[in-house]
Design a protein around this motif. Structure first.
Motif, PDB file in Angstrom:
ATOM      1  N   MET A  61      10.284  -1.847  -6.232  1.00  0.00           N
ATOM      2  CA  MET A  61      10.579  -1.445  -4.857  1.00  0.00           C
ATOM      3  C   MET A  61       9.349  -0.764  -4.259  1.00  0.00           C
ATOM      4  SD  MET A  61      13.570   1.097  -3.394  1.00  0.00           S
ATOM      5  CE  MET A  61      14.880  -0.023  -3.882  1.00  0.00           C
ATOM      6  N   PHE A  62       8.854  -1.297  -3.155  1.00  0.00           N
ATOM      7  CA  PHE A  62       7.694  -0.712  -2.494  1.00  0.00           C
ATOM      8  C   PHE A  62       8.087   0.582  -1.782  1.00  0.00           C
ATOM      9  CE2 PHE A  62       6.154  -5.154  -2.683  1.00  0.00           C
ATOM     10  CZ  PHE A  62       4.908  -4.919  -3.245  1.00  0.00           C
ATOM     11  N   LYS A  63       7.160   1.556  -1.813  1.00  0.00           N
ATOM     12  CA  LYS A  63       7.377   2.830  -1.134  1.00  0.00           C
ATOM     13  C   LYS A  63       6.629   2.835   0.202  1.00  0.00           C
ATOM     14  CE  LYS A  63       5.969   5.421  -4.562  1.00  0.00           C
ATOM     15  NZ  LYS A  63       5.679   6.635  -5.389  1.00  0.00           N
ATOM     16  N   ILE A  64       7.351   3.157   1.267  1.00  0.00           N
ATOM     17  CA  ILE A  64       6.758   3.215   2.604  1.00  0.00           C
ATOM     18  C   ILE A  64       6.856   4.642   3.125  1.00  0.00           C
ATOM     19  CG2 ILE A  64       6.941   2.453   5.001  1.00  0.00           C
ATOM     20  CD1 ILE A  64       7.966  -0.224   4.001  1.00  0.00           C
ATOM     21  N   LEU A  65       5.728   5.204   3.554  1.00  0.00           N
ATOM     22  CA  LEU A  65       5.709   6.522   4.181  1.00  0.00           C
ATOM     23  C   LEU A  65       5.700   6.322   5.689  1.00  0.00           C
ATOM     24  CD1 LEU A  65       5.474   9.603   4.161  1.00  0.00           C
ATOM     25  CD2 LEU A  65       2.988   9.333   3.959  1.00  0.00           C
ATOM     26  N   LEU A  66       6.730   6.811   6.362  1.00  0.00           N
ATOM     27  CA  LEU A  66       6.866   6.668   7.807  1.00  0.00           C
ATOM     28  C   LEU A  66       6.536   8.005   8.473  1.00  0.00           C
ATOM     29  CD1 LEU A  66       7.647   5.118  10.332  1.00  0.00           C
ATOM     30  CD2 LEU A  66      10.063   5.516   9.771  1.00  0.00           C
TER      31      LEU A  66
ATOM     32  N   TRP B 150      16.058  -3.953   3.479  1.00  0.00           N
ATOM     33  CA  TRP B 150      15.095  -4.910   2.920  1.00  0.00           C
ATOM     34  C   TRP B 150      14.558  -4.426   1.567  1.00  0.00           C
ATOM     35  CZ3 TRP B 150      13.577  -9.691   4.787  1.00  0.00           C
ATOM     36  CH2 TRP B 150      14.100 -10.043   6.038  1.00  0.00           C
ATOM     37  N   SER B 151      15.238  -3.441   0.994  1.00  0.00           N
ATOM     38  CA  SER B 151      14.912  -2.929  -0.351  1.00  0.00           C
ATOM     39  C   SER B 151      13.610  -2.147  -0.409  1.00  0.00           C
ATOM     40  CB  SER B 151      14.876  -4.076  -1.380  1.00  0.00           C
ATOM     41  OG  SER B 151      16.142  -4.704  -1.459  1.00  0.00           O
ATOM     42  N   TYR B 152      13.216  -1.536   0.712  1.00  0.00           N
ATOM     43  CA  TYR B 152      12.062  -0.652   0.701  1.00  0.00           C
ATOM     44  C   TYR B 152      12.527   0.789   0.521  1.00  0.00           C
ATOM     45  CZ  TYR B 152       9.442  -4.624   2.555  1.00  0.00           C
ATOM     46  OH  TYR B 152       8.863  -5.854   2.721  1.00  0.00           O
TER      47      TYR B 152
ATOM     48  N   ILE C  61       3.716  11.571  -2.589  1.00  0.00           N
ATOM     49  CA  ILE C  61       4.562  10.370  -2.544  1.00  0.00           C
ATOM     50  C   ILE C  61       3.852   9.147  -3.114  1.00  0.00           C
ATOM     51  CG2 ILE C  61       5.728   8.760  -0.968  1.00  0.00           C
ATOM     52  CD1 ILE C  61       6.158  11.242   0.888  1.00  0.00           C
ATOM     53  N   LYS C  62       2.545   9.021  -2.849  1.00  0.00           N
ATOM     54  CA  LYS C  62       1.759   7.853  -3.273  1.00  0.00           C
ATOM     55  C   LYS C  62       2.397   6.552  -2.767  1.00  0.00           C
ATOM     56  CE  LYS C  62       0.019  10.124  -7.445  1.00  0.00           C
ATOM     57  NZ  LYS C  62      -0.064  10.096  -8.932  1.00  0.00           N
ATOM     58  N   PRO C  63       2.491   6.405  -1.451  1.00  0.00           N
ATOM     59  CA  PRO C  63       3.156   5.217  -0.897  1.00  0.00           C
ATOM     60  C   PRO C  63       2.333   3.949  -1.067  1.00  0.00           C
ATOM     61  CG  PRO C  63       2.131   6.466   0.857  1.00  0.00           C
ATOM     62  CD  PRO C  63       1.972   7.294  -0.400  1.00  0.00           C
ATOM     63  N   ASP C  64       3.007   2.805  -0.985  1.00  0.00           N
ATOM     64  CA  ASP C  64       2.334   1.506  -1.030  1.00  0.00           C
ATOM     65  C   ASP C  64       1.897   1.063   0.360  1.00  0.00           C
ATOM     66  OD1 ASP C  64       2.826   0.893  -3.903  1.00  0.00           O
ATOM     67  OD2 ASP C  64       4.910   1.023  -3.257  1.00  0.00           O
TER      68      ASP C  64
END
Length: 228
Positions: free
Chosen positions: A1-6, A24-26, A44-47
């Motif tokens: 699962m990709f990590k997204i920082l918003l 969408w499984s993020y 967090i180390k987001p992708d």
């Protein structure tokens, strides 16, 4: 699962985007303290990072600079302002894409998916080093080096350079580059590619290679090779 920082201060928009991205499984993270964005980014180390331009304390451009000093993680800018200079500034700072508010969520998802596929798939190729014009191009570490020094490139820049070197001494059309970068040119402005190539050429000039990326007016770009 990709990590997204918003990085978005509009609570309603953040919650809507978080919920849609979750479908969408993020894995989506937000910012709790807009004075400590970098500390939370490192934790967090987001992708992938999505940044609004208008933010409390400091604007999105500031945080993009700070993130780029730590990482080459893909960055998408959001903006409600209708200023062409915002997109140009975003790309010059190393962003991977720019989305104008209000936006259709399917467009944002398409951009996110294309960037994640490009960034986290192409590095698995066996060939990671390439010699070009006497320089070593490191596709894995996003660097180009020669006797004059080492430059670091963003994910977009190294991808563009790779595509041009693969077809060295041949013209690569703008349409082909756009399609390779973003999978679907309907979601990309022509100006975005221009900004990315200009930024790449400017960095290459630091080690004497800028002139080897040629613009073929009305056709595209070409990486030329000289004997060494």
């Amino acid at each position: 699962m990709f990590k997204i920082l918003l990085i978005e201060d509009d609570v309603t928009l953040f919650q809507e985007m978080r919920d849609r991205l979750f479908q969408w499984s993020y894995e989506v993270y937000g910012i709790s303290d807009f004075d400590k964005v970098i500390q939370q980014f490192v934790k967090i180390k987001p992708d992938l990072v999505i940044i609004d331009i208008q933010l409390p304390m400091f604007d999105g451009f500031h945080w993009c600079r700070m993130i780029r000093s730590h990482s080459n993680v893909p960055i998408i800018f959001l903006s409600s302002r209708d200023h062409p200079t915002d997109m140009v500034m975003s790309m010059q700072l190393g962003a991977d894409d720019f989305v104008q508010k209000p936006f259709h969520f399917d467009v944002l998802i398409a951009k996110i998916q294309a960037i994640l596929r490009r960034v986290y798939n192409y590095n698995t190729e066996q060939i990671t080093l390439k010699t070009w014009c006497g320089a070593t191009v490191d596709y894995e570490n996003n660097t180009v080096s020669n006797e004059l020094g080492v430059i670091e490139l963003t994910k977009n820049e190294i991808f563009i350079l790779k595509k041009l070197i693969e077809q060295k001494d041949k013209i690569v059309s703008r349409e082909k580059l756009i399609k390779s970068l973003w999978d679907d040119e309907r979601f990309v402005s022509d100006n975005t590619l221009t900004v990315n190539v200009n930024r790449l050429r400017k960095k290459l000039e630091e080690i004497g290679l800028g002139r080897y990326i040629e613009t073929k007016v009305g056709q595209g770009y070409m990486a030329v090779e000289e004997d060494y």
